[in-house]
Write a protein that holds these residues in place. Structure first.
Motif, short mmCIF file in Angstrom:
data_model
loop_
_atom_site.label_atom_id
_atom_site.label_comp_id
_atom_site.label_asym_id
_atom_site.label_seq_id
_atom_site.Cartn_x
_atom_site.Cartn_y
_atom_site.Cartn_z
N VAL A 1 -3.68 48.70 -16.60
CA VAL A 1 -2.71 49.56 -17.28
C VAL A 1 -3.28 50.96 -17.43
CG1 VAL A 1 -1.36 49.90 -19.39
CG2 VAL A 1 -1.79 47.57 -18.54
N GLN A 2 -2.46 51.97 -17.12
CA GLN A 2 -2.87 53.36 -17.25
C GLN A 2 -1.96 54.08 -18.23
OE1 GLN A 2 -3.92 55.39 -13.53
NE2 GLN A 2 -3.81 53.42 -12.45
N ALA A 3 -2.47 55.16 -18.81
CA ALA A 3 -1.70 55.94 -19.78
C ALA A 3 -0.39 56.39 -19.15
CB ALA A 3 -2.51 57.16 -20.24
N GLY A 4 0.70 56.19 -19.87
CA GLY A 4 2.02 56.59 -19.39
C GLY A 4 2.79 55.49 -18.70
N ASP A 5 2.13 54.40 -18.37
CA ASP A 5 2.85 53.29 -17.73
C ASP A 5 3.80 52.66 -18.74
OD1 ASP A 5 1.31 53.82 -15.56
OD2 ASP A 5 0.20 51.91 -15.57
N ILE A 6 5.03 52.39 -18.28
CA ILE A 6 6.00 51.76 -19.17
C ILE A 6 7.01 50.98 -18.34
CG2 ILE A 6 7.46 53.83 -19.22
CD1 ILE A 6 8.18 53.02 -22.14
N ASN A 7 7.29 49.78 -18.78
CA ASN A 7 8.34 48.96 -18.19
C ASN A 7 8.55 47.78 -19.13
OD1 ASN A 7 10.00 47.23 -16.67
ND2 ASN A 7 9.18 48.02 -14.74
N PRO A 8 9.74 47.66 -19.71
CA PRO A 8 9.95 46.55 -20.65
C PRO A 8 9.88 45.17 -19.99
CG PRO A 8 12.02 47.68 -20.15
CD PRO A 8 10.92 48.52 -19.57
N ASP A 9 10.04 45.13 -18.66
CA ASP A 9 9.94 43.87 -17.91
C ASP A 9 9.22 44.18 -16.61
OD1 ASP A 9 10.20 41.31 -17.01
OD2 ASP A 9 12.32 41.49 -16.46
N LEU A 10 7.89 44.10 -16.64
CA LEU A 10 7.07 44.50 -15.50
C LEU A 10 7.53 43.80 -14.23
CD1 LEU A 10 4.59 46.14 -14.57
CD2 LEU A 10 3.19 44.12 -15.05
N ASN A 11 7.72 44.58 -13.16
CA ASN A 11 8.23 44.03 -11.93
C ASN A 11 7.73 44.86 -10.75
OD1 ASN A 11 9.68 42.37 -10.19
ND2 ASN A 11 11.60 42.54 -11.35
#
Length: 211
Positions: A175-185
């Motif tokens: 995981v890196q700063a700024g990564d976002i996804n409510p359902d990683l895909n």
């Protein structure tokens, strides 16, 4: 396509190639296949000679022959030859981590499950300087199969890390700063890449990487 290649040191008067699963099926060599030299028998020729290969079966291939003066040739046997025409495909992509929020720097293992065991290749070379790669210095090289994840503004490529020889390959996502996804895909059905490497089944058939 399946084929059999063999080399004869001298002309033969007769010869057979046996395909043993259970029972043995013998292919009788034609006149043109008995001369000294290298010969290749195609799948079409084998079928015409009565050899029916069963998908998924493992064979021993046995060569026998007689030279022009009646001497028996040395019997040559290759074992553990798997006949596999089934397309290798991806059947599942998932994570070992539970749903939730993760901080920058945390690792999430992404697993890609295939329809059968696979062998995966990769190439890594550390950065350095010296004579082995010419004059001067060179950068680190990392050529791994990778999976591209949908992680917000910047999508992340995650490299293959382990699993060769099994039906499941693991890809390591940090995981890196700024990564976002409510359902990683992954980003699309074409998100898995060879990257100059190979993902093959045990019979050396290349994988269909469509997810």
């Amino acid at each position: 396509d399946f084929s059999v290649t063999y080399t004869l040191s001298e002309d033969l008067s007769a010869g057979t190639i046996g395909f043993q699963a259970s029972p043995v099926n013998n292919y009788a060599l034609a006149d043109a296949q008995l001369s000294a030299g290298v010969h290749t028998i195609t799948a079409t020729e084998l079928a015409a000679g009565g050899i029916v290969m069963v998908d998924g079966s493992t064979y021993s291939i046995i060569f026998n022959g007689i030279d022009l003066v009646g001497n028996n040739a040395v019997t040559v046997t290759n074992t553990g030859i798997k006949y596999d025409t089934t397309v290798l495909t991806v059947i599942d992509v998932t994570s070992t981590k539970a749903d939730g929020a993760y901080k920058a720097g945390e690792n999430i293992a992404i697993t890609v499950k295939f329809s059968e065991p696979v062998n995966a290749s990769y190439y890594h070379r550390d950065a350095g300087c010296g004579m082995w790669y010419g004059s001067g210095c060179w950068d680190e090289i990392n050529n791994y199969p990778y999976l591209t994840l949908e992680t917000g503004t910047t999508d992340r490529n995650v490299n293959y890390t382990s699993g060769s020889g099994t039906d499941t390959l693991t890809f390591d996502y940090k995981v890196q700063a700024g990564d976002i996804n409510p359902d990683l895909n992954y980003i699309s059905e074409n998100a898995l890449y060879f990257n100059g490497q190979t993902i093959n089944d045990l019979a050396e058939n290349s994988a269909n990487l469509t997810l």
